[in-house]
Design a protein around this motif. Structure first.
Motif, PDB file in Angstrom:
ATOM      1  N   VAL A  11       0.887  -1.238   0.117  1.00  0.00           N
ATOM      2  CA  VAL A  11      -0.078  -0.010  -0.032  1.00  0.00           C
ATOM      3  C   VAL A  11       0.823   0.966  -0.049  1.00  0.00           C
ATOM      4  O   VAL A  11       0.750   2.288  -0.663  1.00  0.00           O
ATOM      5  CB  VAL A  11      -0.877   0.136   1.290  1.00  0.00           C
ATOM      6  CG1 VAL A  11      -1.919   1.185   1.057  1.00  0.00           C
ATOM      7  CG2 VAL A  11      -1.650  -1.222   1.361  1.00  0.00           C
ATOM      8  N   GLN A  14       1.721   2.703  -3.194  1.00  0.00           N
ATOM      9  CA  GLN A  14       0.567   2.662  -4.547  1.00  0.00           C
ATOM     10  C   GLN A  14       0.292   4.203  -4.773  1.00  0.00           C
ATOM     11  O   GLN A  14      -0.110   4.469  -5.572  1.00  0.00           O
ATOM     12  CB  GLN A  14      -0.624   1.983  -3.892  1.00  0.00           C
ATOM     13  CG  GLN A  14      -0.417   0.727  -3.789  1.00  0.00           C
ATOM     14  CD  GLN A  14      -1.681   0.100  -3.448  1.00  0.00           C
ATOM     15  OE1 GLN A  14      -2.911   0.525  -3.479  1.00  0.00           O
ATOM     16  NE2 GLN A  14      -1.543  -1.273  -3.135  1.00  0.00           N
ATOM     17  N   SER A  49     -15.948   2.098  -1.563  1.00  0.00           N
ATOM     18  CA  SER A  49     -14.745   1.986  -0.630  1.00  0.00           C
ATOM     19  C   SER A  49     -14.514   3.111   0.209  1.00  0.00           C
ATOM     20  O   SER A  49     -14.064   2.806   1.481  1.00  0.00           O
ATOM     21  CB  SER A  49     -13.727   1.366  -1.248  1.00  0.00           C
ATOM     22  OG  SER A  49     -12.573   1.086  -0.523  1.00  0.00           O
ATOM     23  N   SER A  53     -14.802   3.226   4.323  1.00  0.00           N
ATOM     24  CA  SER A  53     -13.506   3.206   5.171  1.00  0.00           C
ATOM     25  C   SER A  53     -13.792   4.677   5.953  1.00  0.00           C
ATOM     26  O   SER A  53     -13.453   4.685   7.294  1.00  0.00           O
ATOM     27  CB  SER A  53     -12.481   3.649   4.287  1.00  0.00           C
ATOM     28  OG  SER A  53     -11.268   3.944   4.776  1.00  0.00           O
ATOM     29  N   THR A  71      -4.749   5.373   4.999  1.00  0.00           N
ATOM     30  CA  THR A  71      -3.381   5.110   3.988  1.00  0.00           C
ATOM     31  C   THR A  71      -4.091   4.532   2.790  1.00  0.00           C
ATOM     32  O   THR A  71      -4.121   4.733   1.701  1.00  0.00           O
ATOM     33  CB  THR A  71      -2.352   4.102   4.308  1.00  0.00           C
ATOM     34  OG1 THR A  71      -1.751   5.028   5.717  1.00  0.00           O
ATOM     35  CG2 THR A  71      -1.397   3.997   3.382  1.00  0.00           C
ATOM     36  N   SER A  72      -4.969   3.108   3.219  1.00  0.00           N
ATOM     37  CA  SER A  72      -5.601   2.556   1.969  1.00  0.00           C
ATOM     38  C   SER A  72      -6.646   3.606   1.317  1.00  0.00           C
ATOM     39  O   SER A  72      -7.077   3.435   0.201  1.00  0.00           O
ATOM     40  CB  SER A  72      -6.337   1.379   2.445  1.00  0.00           C
ATOM     41  OG  SER A  72      -5.490   0.401   2.690  1.00  0.00           O
ATOM     42  N   ARG A  73      -7.469   4.304   2.166  1.00  0.00           N
ATOM     43  CA  ARG A  73      -8.392   5.224   1.685  1.00  0.00           C
ATOM     44  C   ARG A  73      -8.080   6.368   0.638  1.00  0.00           C
ATOM     45  O   ARG A  73      -8.267   6.594  -0.285  1.00  0.00           O
ATOM     46  CB  ARG A  73      -9.070   5.845   2.910  1.00  0.00           C
ATOM     47  CG  ARG A  73     -10.401   6.538   2.566  1.00  0.00           C
ATOM     48  CD  ARG A  73     -11.047   6.934   3.429  1.00  0.00           C
ATOM     49  NE  ARG A  73     -10.533   7.807   4.692  1.00  0.00           N
ATOM     50  CZ  ARG A  73     -10.081   7.397   5.899  1.00  0.00           C
ATOM     51  NH1 ARG A  73     -10.538   6.461   6.468  1.00  0.00           N
ATOM     52  NH2 ARG A  73      -9.503   8.295   6.583  1.00  0.00           N
ATOM     53  N   ASP A  76      -7.485   4.703  -2.369  1.00  0.00           N
ATOM     54  CA  ASP A  76      -8.763   4.300  -3.089  1.00  0.00           C
ATOM     55  C   ASP A  76      -9.194   5.711  -3.751  1.00  0.00           C
ATOM     56  O   ASP A  76      -9.901   5.716  -4.763  1.00  0.00           O
ATOM     57  CB  ASP A  76      -9.657   3.924  -1.849  1.00  0.00           C
ATOM     58  CG  ASP A  76      -9.659   2.353  -1.834  1.00  0.00           C
ATOM     59  OD1 ASP A  76      -9.209   1.790  -2.734  1.00  0.00           O
ATOM     60  OD2 ASP A  76     -10.063   2.133  -0.766  1.00  0.00           O
ATOM     61  N   GLU A 256     -12.311  -5.338   0.300  1.00  0.00           N
ATOM     62  CA  GLU A 256     -11.036  -5.275  -0.563  1.00  0.00           C
ATOM     63  C   GLU A 256     -11.172  -6.462  -1.485  1.00  0.00           C
ATOM     64  O   GLU A 256     -10.612  -6.386  -2.483  1.00  0.00           O
ATOM     65  CB  GLU A 256      -9.903  -5.376   0.443  1.00  0.00           C
ATOM     66  CG  GLU A 256      -9.526  -4.293   1.447  1.00  0.00           C
ATOM     67  CD  GLU A 256      -9.350  -3.051   0.678  1.00  0.00           C
ATOM     68  OE1 GLU A 256      -9.514  -2.689  -0.677  1.00  0.00           O
ATOM     69  OE2 GLU A 256      -9.189  -1.822   1.297  1.00  0.00           O
ATOM     70  N   GLU A 286      -5.196  -3.447  -5.246  1.00  0.00           N
ATOM     71  CA  GLU A 286      -6.399  -4.148  -4.355  1.00  0.00           C
ATOM     72  C   GLU A 286      -5.891  -5.170  -3.654  1.00  0.00           C
ATOM     73  O   GLU A 286      -6.134  -5.190  -2.398  1.00  0.00           O
ATOM     74  CB  GLU A 286      -7.559  -4.470  -5.161  1.00  0.00           C
ATOM     75  CG  GLU A 286      -8.168  -3.097  -5.792  1.00  0.00           C
ATOM     76  CD  GLU A 286      -8.598  -1.930  -4.749  1.00  0.00           C
ATOM     77  OE1 GLU A 286      -8.684  -2.320  -3.529  1.00  0.00           O
ATOM     78  OE2 GLU A 286      -9.054  -0.718  -5.148  1.00  0.00           O
ATOM     79  N   GLN A 289      -3.912  -3.981  -0.701  1.00  0.00           N
ATOM     80  CA  GLN A 289      -4.538  -3.302   0.022  1.00  0.00           C
ATOM     81  C   GLN A 289      -5.529  -4.540   0.867  1.00  0.00           C
ATOM     82  O   GLN A 289      -5.733  -4.339   1.967  1.00  0.00           O
ATOM     83  CB  GLN A 289      -5.835  -2.390  -0.511  1.00  0.00           C
ATOM     84  CG  GLN A 289      -5.203  -1.225  -1.011  1.00  0.00           C
ATOM     85  CD  GLN A 289      -6.173  -0.197  -1.623  1.00  0.00           C
ATOM     86  OE1 GLN A 289      -7.342  -0.042  -1.365  1.00  0.00           O
ATOM     87  NE2 GLN A 289      -5.776   0.264  -2.795  1.00  0.00           N
ATOM     88  N   ALA A 292      -3.180  -5.744   3.373  1.00  0.00           N
ATOM     89  CA  ALA A 292      -3.326  -4.998   4.748  1.00  0.00           C
ATOM     90  C   ALA A 292      -4.395  -5.220   5.522  1.00  0.00           C
ATOM     91  O   ALA A 292      -4.224  -5.244   6.654  1.00  0.00           O
ATOM     92  CB  ALA A 292      -3.158  -3.390   4.038  1.00  0.00           C
TER      93      ALA A 292
END
Lengths: 405, 247
Positions: A11, A14, A49, A53, A71-73, A76, A256, A286, A289, A292
């Motif tokens: 992640v 990314q 997503s 989140s 972080t993932s958001r 996204d 995810e 993805e 993610q 994670a």
């Protein structure tokens, strides 16, 4: 393919720069209609997503989880910019709307055709007929306001003809709530179908909520307001199907996983090489993610992701393709269905004092935009706009009056 | 193989209701439960529901203990969490065998099991979703509280298994359930007692020791302090521990 066994992209690796995010849009006259629908769907998936989140983050002050979500958001959100950025600036909101309804028809029909659970299939069929009708109403608005032909956008892949008429779709909110699947017994494919259709309908609801005021013409503003409320009904209808038993972290993992499945699906049929590369990149993101999210599930809930995920992705990718015969069959057999509490019933089984009729009287008093747009286009062009490639509408009452043909 | 999360692929079944859909192939009814697990003189479907709830609680116990073992900063607590997690996994296996011996499906999820899953998963979530706003010592207490609560339900569940066994007519099923209850009940009681004891000791230590004042302590100092808790555990007699718990 088992995403858990694929490395994906970590992640933290990314993030992309502004130039990478500011992608060149497709050509609206050249694009394959199903590339447009793929773009619309995956934009909705990313929006869901992000919203999920944010909601999760509002229910925890665990900094490790909040930072992982943030972080993932952010990634996204970058993915959403790239996907949505594929829509060209010269594609009007109404043209995009017709794309949204083509998604709603061909996605819903495809999911219903492949849905193993008969109750979930029924839920998909029920709303399918309503979105099918919306396509017809918007196509008439397009002809009325812009003098253009919606088949330039749909390319005859999806028929344009009345479904369950929008005027009768307005139900009391209490009749929009459904029962749900059981998280232990549900087929993994069913879970993903439900999550996918929620995201798609939610994005449609959001789009109409925000673009309904892009017009000066009252007929357009009215039609958007009316159909936006049906889309809100549909989000209520579909989100009821989720089992609320799943914890926040399990829901995150399922999100995810579903995103990985959908990017993999989009990749299978995409013919535009540039856009295909985006699907491939996002698939690998993805997967990163997903790893994670799985780490959080292991650490905080002691659950191995393999316990709750299938050993591999479904064989069949979610596919945009014509579903004309299927839609006709559902229309012929279910046009008169309504909702009564948790059940679907023929309209003639509802008592005359049912709340459905009281609600109908309230919202339809004083004129109904979805009917007015057809009358207006009929008056202006001398006909209704339809694209009935497989013959007349299967419901006699929904056939175009002879005088206007 | 022990199943910790039943799924469709693993043969999970459930009863359908107006609110919960279950695919026809996964559906069971009261009469199906009665036919599969005929228990003379008993309300068979209720017994099946109780056993389903009990195995679900053990499954949740495996997850809870793994989770808190991952997160505690204290090696004594961690060691016990791991041990009780292993015990819970053994108890899942014991219940799987007992349910199968009765002709049932250990992956049947009863309504009572849904309620158990809901309670246990929210309890586990409560140990981490709000952990950012509390200090490390309180977080340790919260995890121990979850273990304590889980252990008390476990103890009550095994008492129920024993009650059911005692009500059964003489035979293999009665022997299987009675044997399982006799094996597990002392372990469940031990976990309850241990959790109560450790809870009492944590309160005692923090209430009486001036070094436990946390306001000015750095996180690393608190972690070190938590690590050193119960370092005399091996020298403390069980009588002393029990006395502290009773106090």
């Amino acid at each position: 393919m088992n995403p858990l066994e694929e490395p994906g992209i970590p992640v933290e690796d990314q993030f992309r720069n502004w130039s990478e995010l500011n992608v060149d849009p497709y050509d609206k006259m050249e694009v394959d209609p199903y590339t447009r629908t793929r773009v619309i769907l995956m934009n909705g998936i990313e929006v869901e997503s992000i919203i999920f989140s944010h909601q999760f983050a509002r229910h925890t002050d665990n900094l490790e989880i909040k930072r992982a979500l943030a972080t993932s958001r952010r990634v996204d959100a970058q993915q959403q910019k790239v996907v949505n950025g594929l829509n060209p600036g010269d594609q009007t909101p109404l043209e995009t709307t017709i794309g949204y309804e083509q998604v709603a028809v061909d996605l819903t029909a495809w999911l219903a055709r492949h849905e193993p659970d008969p109750m979930l299939k029924q839920a998909l069929d029920f709303a399918l007929l309503e979105d099918f009708d919306h396509l017809y109403r918007y196509a008439n608005l397009y002809e009325l306001l812009d003098g253009k032909n919606a088949t330039d956008l749909t390319d005859h892949l999806t028929e344009i003809t009345p479904g369950r008429p929008t005027i009768v779709e307005h139900r009391h909110p209490a009749d929009e709530v459904r029962g749900h699947y059981n998280t232990f017994t549900v087929d993994p494919l069913s879970r993903m179908h439900v999550m996918t259709i929620i995201a798609a309908e939610q994005q449609t609801m959001n789009f109409y909520m925000n673009h309904g005021t892009d017009w000066i013409e009252p007929i357009a503003r009215g039609l958007y307001a009316e159909i936006a409320l049906i889309e809100e009904q549909h989000v209520t209808h579909y989100e009821s199907l989720l089992d609320p038993l799943d914890s926040w972290l399990k829901q995150l993992v399922f999100h995810e996983y579903n995103e990985a499945y959908l990017y993999w699906s989009m990749l299978q049929k995409e013919e535009d090489r540039r856009i295909k590369a985006i699907w491939e990149l996002h698939l690998n993101m993805e997967i990163g993610q997903l790893h994670a999210a799985c780490d959080l599930l292991r650490r905080f809930e002691g659950v191995d992701p393999e316990e709750i995920l299938p050993p591999e992705l479904p064989d069949t990718p979610v596919t945009f393709e014509p579903n004309k015969q299927y839609v006709r069959e559902v229309l012929a057999s279910q046009v008169d269905l309504r909702a009564d509490g948790l059940r679907y019933v023929p309209v003639d089984e509802l008592g005359s004092d049912h709340r459905y009729f009281r609600y109908q009287e309230t919202v339809n008093a004083g004129g109904v935009p979805s009917e007015q747009v057809i009358e207006a286009d009929r008056s202006a062009s001398g006909h209704e706009f339809r694209d009935e490639t497989e013959g007349e509408n299967p419901i006699v009452d929904l056939r175009e009056p002879v005088a206007t043909k | 193989m022990t199943v910790l999360t039943p799924t469709k692929d693993l043969g999970a079944t459930a009863m359908a209701s107006d609110v919960v859909y279950v695919e026809p192939e996964q559906q069971v009814t009261e009469s199906m439960l009665r036919d599969a697990m005929g228990m003379e003189g008993m309300n068979t479907s209720f017994v099946a529901d109780v056993l389903s709830a009990a195995i679900t609680h053990e499954r949740c116990g495996v997850h809870l203990h793994r989770s808190v073992a991952n997160r505690t900063n204290n090696p004594v607590l961690q060691s016990r969490y791991l041990q009780y997690g292993d015990d819970a996994q053994d108890h899942v296996e014991i219940l799987e065998s007992a349910i199968m011996a009765a002709g049932g499906n250990p992956n049947y999820i009863s309504n009572m099991a849904r309620a158990t899953e809901n309670l246990d998963s929210r309890m586990l979530e409560a140990t981490y979703l709000g952990s950012g706003g509390i200090d490390l010592m309180t977080a340790e207490m919260a995890m121990l509280d979850a273990v304590f609560l889980g252990a008390t339900i476990k103890q009550a569940n095994w008492a129920s298994v024993r009650q059911i066994a005692e009500a059964l007519p003489a035979g293999e099923l009665r022997d299987v359930l009675m044997g399982a209850a006799e094996d597990v009940t002392p372990q469940a009681a031990d976990e309850v007692m241990w959790a109560a004891t450790m809870r009492a000791r944590m309160v005692e230590m923090q209430a009486q020791h001036p070094l436990a004042e946390q306001a000015a302590a750095k996180a690393s100092e608190i972690v070190e302090r938590v690590k050193s808790w119960f370092s005399d555990e091996e020298h403390r007699t069980s009588d002393q521990a029990t006395a502290a718990a009773k106090q």
